[in-house]
Design a protein around this motif. Structure first.
Motif, PDB file in Angstrom:
ATOM      1  N   ALA B   6      37.396 -13.524  98.982  1.00  0.00           N
ATOM      2  CA  ALA B   6      37.538 -13.932 100.279  1.00  0.00           C
ATOM      3  C   ALA B   6      38.721 -14.754 100.647  1.00  0.00           C
ATOM      4  O   ALA B   6      39.335 -14.673 101.837  1.00  0.00           O
ATOM      5  N   GLN B  70      37.579 -18.037  96.301  1.00  0.00           N
ATOM      6  CA  GLN B  70      36.205 -17.884  96.744  1.00  0.00           C
ATOM      7  C   GLN B  70      36.010 -16.377  96.947  1.00  0.00           C
ATOM      8  O   GLN B  70      36.471 -15.747  97.783  1.00  0.00           O
ATOM      9  N   THR B  71      34.782 -15.950  96.441  1.00  0.00           N
ATOM     10  CA  THR B  71      34.430 -14.405  96.624  1.00  0.00           C
ATOM     11  C   THR B  71      33.746 -14.313  97.888  1.00  0.00           C
ATOM     12  O   THR B  71      33.092 -15.280  98.484  1.00  0.00           O
ATOM     13  N   GLU B  72      33.650 -13.075  98.112  1.00  0.00           N
ATOM     14  CA  GLU B  72      32.970 -12.762  99.448  1.00  0.00           C
ATOM     15  C   GLU B  72      31.514 -13.067  99.557  1.00  0.00           C
ATOM     16  O   GLU B  72      30.994 -13.605 100.680  1.00  0.00           O
TER      17      GLU B  72
END
Lengths: 313, 313, 313, 313
Positions: B6, B70-72
């Motif tokens: 993200a 940060q990942t989605e």
């Protein structure tokens, strides 16, 4: 000897709660405290060398005590005193040091009651060594300045029961020049914008709505760099519950402005930028008439004044 | 499930003198200290909700430890771990809370040695109550912010011994998009400017001058509002004896910049503004070739870089 | 009678290709064309009332013809002429209207060769009616201005083979005040920054590297509002293949700057902002010594000068 | 396949006097004319690649025709059409090229009457060669741009007789995210601020004062760099007798704004800057309640709206 006032020096304000007004002028606005004595505090802006451009004194109620002007030469103070004596104008001598940092001075009343002070010399105390800028031509290192700290006192605007009379007197007796003026439809001179220093507005005299009004300060203006800085200062005012009276651009002077008031004393400060210099030796005053500026009721060109409370003392 | 990164989350830097580096990143630059433990301090910018965008850890010498993304969705962390396992890429799991404020995470090495971290969740601690903005969509009240405090982490630029290989891997494995790239006359891909979030550059990978160079950080960029703010920040750097490497505008990205370095660790920070968003779903990478930008040697459009020391760890 | 120079009026430049130089000063920079005759064009900035602040005349080669200063009163022109006659300084009278828009004037040579002109009156032509601002205190309506148009002439910097001698003469004979100066380690006065108007720098005299150098113009400076505007102007210069010599902030004067050169004549213009007013009647010149400013070689505080070609005529 | 709207594309407005509205949107505001046909003109901002972000069509009276949104992929257009068919929502196909520069599209009505359009592809015509920027990532060379030309379309605000219903539909059917919302004391959702692109507000839906009100456009917003630019644009509006409705900063979105209206059609444009990006995958909508923002009546944080006339068609 041609007597000359060189510039606006300082404004002496009174407040019913000194600590609270210090919190506004120093803590919120970012003026630096240079000196204190029992009842008073002396402040300057971060780009000012002289001892103070604003003083706050505890008193029963909020009022202006006097407006200090620096003469072109120290000897002009006595020379003005002589001239005023010839004119039958009462003058009070203030000894060297009575007002901290300031040389000997005279005080006198201009028509309708404002107290003016003329002085020739003022100390230039260094800032604390850890706050002195590395630049020889800058006073405070901006590292630790208040984020919205204005740079220098710019001008003062006062209400007067007979603004025309007051402004004419200042022009004639003190040699101020008229940079702009504004006449209402019925011929009343609503405002006169005067220059002591000769290149920019130092004093605006505006007409009170009632002839019974005591003389009062409309605002003391301090300069910032850009309209962005007006938004930054407005943000800080809102975050601190400081009443704000508008943001925009004046038609007269072309200066961009933001007005805020000390919540305790109601003294109004203007954050100011823009405007122009009149280096032109043939400058003719700009003559405004009612409705010359589109948003005529408050004389603003952009934005406006939401709530311009008259301060009654 | 489409795995997505993200956004750039944080950069974990090491320094040989933690207190001195805190003095730079917090005291001079204006990042806020959110948390401390024995050897580390966790900082964020004044308009960030998440726990930290920069950490500093005391170590023998200056180096970068890892770069956090940060990942989605939180579940993407484990999904990426599975994918990497399939590819034979070593992954280390970091438990929830091992990095203060952060949920469980994985760390892995991208080609040529940079350590990346993927995590899904991070705490959003409130600022101290007296510093919380009255605006519900602003974190810190600007009243007490450092006068030059940047707002948010913007991007990271890294040096890589084989920048093309590194950037291609990131594009393929992590799904970053290429926003711009720059090829030298001999066809070498000097720089690839990648977007994790999809709308702006989050990571620039540039070619080291030598294939033997250890991976290193060129700069971590934090955003400010205007070029005026770059001048304000540069003033503060000069007043504090902080080395500054240039002010101007990049051709690539069109961002205006000012580079300064922590005097202790030599980690470089960019104050950054301008640039543009690529909301266009059909955006094609901007392909620069040597000499496309007038001041070709340092790829700058305005001003330039005086002294771009490579940090060797 | 105290003779006074009121302000910098205009600079008369010569160029080997008039049309091409007009394209630069009018088309690119945004000065307005007020008047033309056979060989010359007269320009002013968008916030100037007077007939011209710059003239361009076609000539064999690029050079400066003269520098025009306006006296405080018209009668000072003849009074200065008398004084110069007493001193044995040759004076040439220029009749009213010989220089379009200008009243009668005198020209004379200051030490080492620069030609100065003193005049008392200059016409103030209205802009074309469709371009007049609705504000009574603004000249041009900004709607149709060049996007980077500077506002007013600010100052002039000249190279002189004996800068100290030249500056001293100007101070003594013309009454200019010294606002700042800079001495090299060997005691050479590298630069003297003089004020005619009394409140800001109008003329900088800097030392040529060789005593054989012809007097020359370093730059003519025009004012803009903010550092943002310097970036905007630099962008336009780059888009138009105009050579640019740097962007940053001077230590001396504290003014932010961007330097660009007319590609044809090599005359350099400075876009200038910042600086400060010296309304203080007790102002003492700021005395810089070598190495007082961090980036000592070019005396800049922020950014710097990339390529400061001396213009040889 | 996850159907996605990528971004706000364009707004199609109608006006009773096309030439006069062109004079406003092109001549005064500085949008560029890309294309014309018999009754319509197609405009884009100076930093836009796509064919148009605004169209003006001559019609009997001022109204909005449709709002165009670009899908993430061209195939999403047909997929959305299928979904709407399943839901019983009428869809009209618009052939490729019917709207100049645009690929095939569908139009449909959202609750209460606004017409939306979805399209996947739009041409990216080069600017005239002499106006193309030398920077590969900039469209127009700023040299000849209108001095106040905004950069890109930013968002649209519409009035709806049942704003909550309308916003909910858009959220559910089109997948927009809610970035902020504002509830009045009685629980009425006064405004919903939605994001199509996922990182910033693209559409604000606000409640009409009367349930009988036809859907209408409150304003179309175009982005500029700084609050200084808002003052510059306001100056130009005043000089050109364009009605202006306020300058200041919204509490919601934190964006600084200046509102102006086409004198002919009354369509309102917002010059807009500031605001913030929501790259955070865990962003929770900011929930405002009445009186959360100090100047509650118009929801502004700084300055305000003088005269917000509802446009009735």
């Amino acid at each position: 000897m041609q007597l000359e006032v060189a510039r606006l020096g300082h404004v002496a304000l009174e407040t019913s709660d000194l600590e609270s007004s210090i919190e506004f002028f120093h803590g919120t606005v970012g003026l630096e405290i240079v000196d204190r004595d029992d009842d008073s505090v002396y402040l300057r802006a971060v780009d000012e060398y002289d001892h103070h451009s604003l003083s706050l004194t505890e008193a029963e109620r909020s009022r202006i005590d006097h407006i200090g002007w620096q003469t072109e030469a120290p000897k002009h103070v006595a020379a003005f005193a002589d001239r005023f004596a010839d004119r039958g104008i009462d003058v009070t001598w203030i000894d060297d040091g009575v007002e901290p940092g300031q040389g000997e001075a005279i005080r006198f009343e201009v028509p309708n009651g404002h107290q003016f002070e003329l002085y020739g010399e003022m100390e230039k105390p260094d800032p604390p060594v850890e706050r002195r800028s590395k630049l020889k031509n800058r006073v405070y290192d901006p590292s630790d300045n208040n984020p919205i700290a204005p740079h220098r006192i710019d001008h003062l605007q006062i209400w007067d029961p007979d603004g025309f009379e007051c402004a004419e007197w200042i022009r004639e007796e003190l040699g101020f020049q008229v940079q702009e003026y504004y006449d209402e439809a019925d011929g009343t001179r609503w405002g006169t914008f005067l220059s002591a220093c000769g290149v920019k507005i130092d004093l605006a005299v505006v007409q009170s709505s009632s002839a019974d009004d005591e003389p009062a300060v409309h605002h003391v203006a301090y300069g910032v760099d850009t309209p962005n800085d007006l938004f930054a200062a407005h943000n800080v005012m809102n975050e601190n519950d400081v009443p704000v009276d508008g943001i925009g651009q004046h038609g007269i002077s072309r200066g961009e402005f933001m007005y805020a008031r000390d919540p305790t004393s109601s003294h109004r400060i203007e954050f100011n930028t823009g405007s122009y210099l009149t280096l032109d030796p043939h400058w003719e005053p700009v003559a405004w008439e009612e409705n010359d500026i589109s948003d005529g009721d408050d004389h603003q060109w952009i934005g406006g004044i939401d709530n311009l409370e008259r301060v009654y003392y």
